[in-house]
Structures are given as C-alpha cells and as structure tokens.
Design a protein around this motif. Structure first.
Motif, mmCIF file in Angstrom:
data_model
loop_
_atom_site.group_PDB
_atom_site.id
_atom_site.type_symbol
_atom_site.label_atom_id
_atom_site.label_comp_id
_atom_site.label_asym_id
_atom_site.label_seq_id
_atom_site.Cartn_x
_atom_site.Cartn_y
_atom_site.Cartn_z
ATOM 1 N N UNK A 161 0.793 -1.227 0.000
ATOM 2 C CA UNK A 161 0.000 0.000 0.000
ATOM 3 C C UNK A 161 0.820 1.269 0.000
ATOM 4 N N UNK A 162 2.120 1.152 -0.246
ATOM 5 C CA UNK A 162 2.997 2.318 -0.260
ATOM 6 C C UNK A 162 3.060 2.983 -1.628
ATOM 7 N N UNK A 163 2.651 2.267 -2.663
ATOM 8 C CA UNK A 163 2.799 2.764 -4.032
ATOM 9 C C UNK A 163 1.429 2.926 -4.690
ATOM 10 N N UNK A 164 0.571 3.706 -4.059
ATOM 11 C CA UNK A 164 -0.773 3.934 -4.614
ATOM 12 C C UNK A 164 -0.728 4.548 -6.006
ATOM 13 N N UNK A 165 0.333 5.303 -6.297
ATOM 14 C CA UNK A 165 0.447 5.958 -7.602
ATOM 15 C C UNK A 165 1.369 5.179 -8.541
ATOM 16 N N UNK A 166 1.649 3.933 -8.176
ATOM 17 C CA UNK A 166 2.436 3.058 -9.036
ATOM 18 C C UNK A 166 3.937 3.218 -8.841
ATOM 19 N N UNK A 221 -6.432 17.530 -7.093
ATOM 20 C CA UNK A 221 -6.927 18.899 -7.317
ATOM 21 C C UNK A 221 -8.365 18.922 -7.824
ATOM 22 N N UNK A 222 -8.868 17.766 -8.272
ATOM 23 C CA UNK A 222 -10.282 17.618 -8.651
ATOM 24 C C UNK A 222 -10.686 16.188 -8.332
ATOM 25 N N UNK A 223 -11.895 15.787 -8.738
ATOM 26 C CA UNK A 223 -12.397 14.464 -8.347
ATOM 27 C C UNK A 223 -12.230 13.404 -9.434
ATOM 28 N N UNK A 224 -11.473 13.700 -10.488
ATOM 29 C CA UNK A 224 -11.337 12.747 -11.594
ATOM 30 C C UNK A 224 -10.663 11.451 -11.125
ATOM 31 N N UNK A 225 -9.566 11.573 -10.394
ATOM 32 C CA UNK A 225 -8.837 10.400 -9.921
ATOM 33 C C UNK A 225 -9.693 9.607 -8.937
ATOM 34 N N UNK A 226 -10.351 10.292 -8.049
ATOM 35 C CA UNK A 226 -11.224 9.644 -7.063
ATOM 36 C C UNK A 226 -12.298 8.805 -7.745
ATOM 37 N N UNK A 227 -12.926 9.365 -8.752
ATOM 38 C CA UNK A 227 -13.981 8.635 -9.457
ATOM 39 C C UNK A 227 -13.419 7.435 -10.216
ATOM 40 N N UNK A 228 -12.183 7.557 -10.715
ATOM 41 C CA UNK A 228 -11.574 6.436 -11.431
ATOM 42 C C UNK A 228 -11.234 5.297 -10.472
ATOM 43 N N UNK A 277 -13.352 -1.997 0.794
ATOM 44 C CA UNK A 277 -13.871 -0.675 0.430
ATOM 45 C C UNK A 277 -12.885 -0.072 -0.562
ATOM 46 N N UNK A 278 -13.402 0.425 -1.679
ATOM 47 C CA UNK A 278 -12.532 0.975 -2.702
ATOM 48 C C UNK A 278 -11.630 -0.104 -3.282
ATOM 49 N N UNK A 279 -10.353 0.229 -3.476
ATOM 50 C CA UNK A 279 -9.384 -0.740 -3.985
ATOM 51 C C UNK A 279 -8.573 -1.366 -2.848
ATOM 52 N N UNK A 331 -3.366 2.354 -7.526
ATOM 53 C CA UNK A 331 -4.617 3.014 -7.920
ATOM 54 C C UNK A 331 -4.553 3.482 -9.364
ATOM 55 N N UNK A 332 -3.340 3.612 -9.876
ATOM 56 C CA UNK A 332 -3.125 4.074 -11.255
ATOM 57 C C UNK A 332 -3.046 2.923 -12.253
ATOM 58 N N UNK A 333 -3.294 1.713 -11.829
ATOM 59 C CA UNK A 333 -3.173 0.555 -12.701
ATOM 60 C C UNK A 333 -4.047 0.730 -13.942
ATOM 61 N N UNK A 334 -3.529 0.319 -15.102
ATOM 62 C CA UNK A 334 -4.325 0.409 -16.329
ATOM 63 C C UNK A 334 -5.425 -0.634 -16.302
#
Length: 422
Positions: free
Chosen positions: A48-53, A316-323, A354-356, A398-401
């Motif tokens: 869980x340390x690499x949420x952004x890959x 900065x917006x909700x785009x990532x959250x929704x993805x 919950x979530x990913x 969380x950024x996984x394709x």
C-alpha cells in the motif's frame, strides 16, 4: 538468478522474498521486472505504499527537478521551501475542500513513528494513559504502537517484555453480524466497576488491512465518534494503509462523514515509496513542547517534493477519485464471483473491502497460500492477510491500467480454478 548472497546475509526476519523468491530489477506503474526479464503485475504495491504506481513519471520528474537545483534533501525540522510547498498544497488541496483544520506534526518517516506520536500526544493532551484499540488492529511494531496491535505473532516477539497502556475492544463485526460491539464499549464507560480506565484516545482503522480487510460500518464509525465526544476521548484514525485514496477517497473516514481529532498517515503519503509520515491534529491539541517528540529524518525533503506533486496531480479535482471507485467496482464484482466459485466447490469464501482495498476470505491460510503461490507462478504478485493469512488481499496501484487490472484478475481466477482442481 543469483540469490546466494541475499540468502546468506539477510536476516531470517525477511518475509516477502520468501513468497516471491526472485531478484527484481525495475518497475513501472503496476509491473515489476525480475533480472531474467520476466514481468509481474503487482497487486501488493509496497503493502500500500505505491498507490500511484512504481516510478510514477510525474512524481519522478518533480524529484529530479528538485535535485537538479541542489535543493535541501535533509533538513531536520528546519524550514525549507520544500516543506512550505508541501504544507501549502496540503492545506489548499486537501484541508480546505473538506472543511478541515489541522496542525501538522512530522514525527519521523514511518507509520509506526506516526502512531507512537499520536498516542503519546493523546496522553499529553488529556492527562490519561489508556488507549482503546480494537481486535485485529495493526498499528506498528515499536513498543507503544505494538501495545495497540492485536496480532499475537508481533506481540510475542518482544522477548517477554509486556506491552502496556492499551485496552482491546471488539471491532465492528467481531461478535457476529448482528452485534453492535460499541454497546460493550459504552457500557464499560458508564460502569465505574467495568474495569476500563477512561482512555485518552481511541485508535481505529476504518478498514483493517493487516487484520484481514475488516471493514468498519459507516454508522458504527459515526457512533464511535459520538461516544468519544460524549466522554471527552480523542478519536485517532490510523489512515496509514487505508488513506491516500486507497478506499476511493483521500481519507478513508470521509465515507462516514466523521472528523477525527488526530490522523496518522504514511505509506503512500510521499507517493513514490519514499519514507514519509505525518500526524494531523486539531490545533488546540498541539500541546507539544519544543523538541518533546522528534526524529532525525522528519525533514526528508524529497518525500515532501513527491508528496506535493502527488497532491497536485491527483487530488486537485475528483477525476482520480472517481476512477478509483470505477476500478473498485470491477475488482469487487470479480472477487465476489471468485468467492462464489470457491464456495460452490466446498471452500467457503466471502468478499469484502472498500474501494481498492479488497480481499477474499477463504477461511484457510493454507488455501490462501496455494492461491497466491499459483498466482505468482503465472505472473501476479498478491499477498495474504488476517490472523492466519486466510484473506487474499488486493492492494494494486490506484493508477493501474484497465488492461493490467483485467489481466491480473484473470490470473487470479485461473489460480483459484487450479487450486479447486487439485
């Protein structure tokens, strides 16, 4: 593959290299590559340390740019431009949109540092010693944090030194689906002969990661907050693994609409795998005297630089959250089907999360190990959790394709089928 030096020199305490016995050389987003050139999809992501890959290009570039200017890398707790940028971004991007007002304590670089600081702060602020914690909770393995950690495996590793200062209560669902475990907590608080010292704080994970992806109900969390407020007890949310977007929102407690008195973050806080932790506290709780709680590496500027870049890029917006939430629905549906498949073939299983931050409870640690071992053979790195390692646990970036996500789920399904057919 040359592993002799590693096996000869590294302590027996190592764990992940036993489950994944290859030498990794590079990584990008959700893929790891070993020294033979074989690729693996990563459903562990540094626990869980690499949420952004792995090697996120946006964060890497920010770090390279900073280093190229001879920016301060280590600054103790002196003021640096990197720290100012981080705090300003944290306030503008995270606090203000959520109506939050917190002071920030940088205690040291790890999650257990943050927990130690949080529980000590609660004691200083309230003048009481006891910390209430919950069954199956995991908060770290230094002595203060270990006292609030449930798993006997970790607690027995002290060499007989007792852990002190915490009282364990049943987590949501621990007594069965229809029991509200907070009834017991409230009764103890209202009973002068109940044996519970009035705590300075309550520490809780909204989703217990190491404990087996046990999810606290939203109403349960709201009630817990209400009980704490009614009895002048500080609510501490350990958001070290469940935070930074893992559950679909930046803070995992946002789903319940509560506002903790104290929050701990680490793991994916830097966004790049660099050690970084902070404790957030309501301003009036900042009772520390100068230097009363410190740490040599609390001024690790590179982690602040990448953390700042992560907040700006993804929150900065909700785009990532929704993805995240969209991908979470894919994992949830596939995990539910796998749980049903296992159950139909005489291996009782349930899906939860919950979530990913999701898991499949297969009841048996042996079965879970077989599934994850088969998955590794076919190119998927995935771990287990729970008291007996009975939960197959998804912590993918969380950024996984979508392509990697679906391929990983296919590998997991094939692994489940292979175990069923044995």
């Amino acid at each position: 593959m040359q592993t002799q030096t590693l096996e000869r020199m590294e302590s027996n305490v190592r764990t992940y290299s036993r489950s994944f016995p290859v030498v990794f050389t590079k990584a990008q987003n959700a893929r790891l590559t070993d020294e033979n050139g074989r690729e693996y999809i990563d459903f562990l992501a540094g626990a869980g340390t690499l949420n952004y890959g792995h090697n996120n290009p946006h964060l890497k570039q920010a770090m390279i740019d900073y280093l190229s200017t001879d920016g301060i890398v280590h600054g103790l707790d002196m003021w640096t431009a990197a720290k100012r940028d981080y705090l300003e971004t944290l306030e503008e991007v995270i606090f203000k949109p959520r109506g939050l007002d917190y002071k920030v304590h940088l205690p040291g670089p790890t999650g257990t540092n943050a927990v130690e600081a949080a529980i000590r702060l609660a004691r200083v602020a309230k003048g009481r010693h006891n910390i209430v914690t919950f069954t199956n909770g995991f908060h770290g393995v230094t002595m203060g944090a270990l006292a609030t950690t449930g798993n006997r495996k970790f607690r027995e590793a002290t060499g007989g030194i007792p852990t002190q200062g915490a009282s364990f209560l049943p987590f949501d669902g621990y007594m069965g689906e229809h029991a509200d475990t907070l009834d017991y907590f409230e009764k103890l608080l209202n009973d002068k002969s109940g044996g519970l010292d009035i705590p300075a704080g309550v520490i809780v994970e909204t989703v217990q990661g190491e404990g087996g992806i046990n999810v606290a109900g939203l109403e349960w969390l709201k009630r817990l907050e209400g009980i704490c407020h009614a009895h002048d007890i500080l609510l501490i949310v350990d958001d070290i693994q469940a935070g930074c977007g893992r559950t679909g929102k930046f803070f995992s407690f946002e789903h319940a609409g509560i506002t903790p008195d104290i929050i701990t973050n680490s793991k994916s806080l830097s966004g790049f795998g660099l050690p970084f932790a902070h404790v957030l506290m309501r301003p009036e709780l900042d009772k520390w005297k100068p230097g009363q709680y410190n740490g040599t590496f609390r001024g690790f500027s590179l982690a602040m630089v990448t953390a700042t870049a992560a907040l700006k890029k993804y929150w900065s917006n909700d785009i990532f959250e929704r993805d995240i939430q969209r991908k979470a629905r894919i994992v949830e549906e596939r995990f539910q089907k796998l749980a049903a498949l296992l159950s139909e073939n005489g291996m009782p299983a349930t899906e939860r999360g919950r979530g990913l931050m999701r898991g499949i409870d297969v009841v048996s640690g042996d079965i879970a190990d077989k599934i994850t071992s088969k998955a590794f053979e076919h190119g998927l790195i995935i771990e287990t959790s729970g008291q007996d390692g009975e939960v197959v646990k998804c912590l993918c970036p969380l950024t996984i394709s979508d392509e990697d996500l679906l391929e990983a789920l296919d590998i997991l399904e094939a692994s489940v089928n292979a175990v069923i057919q044995e």
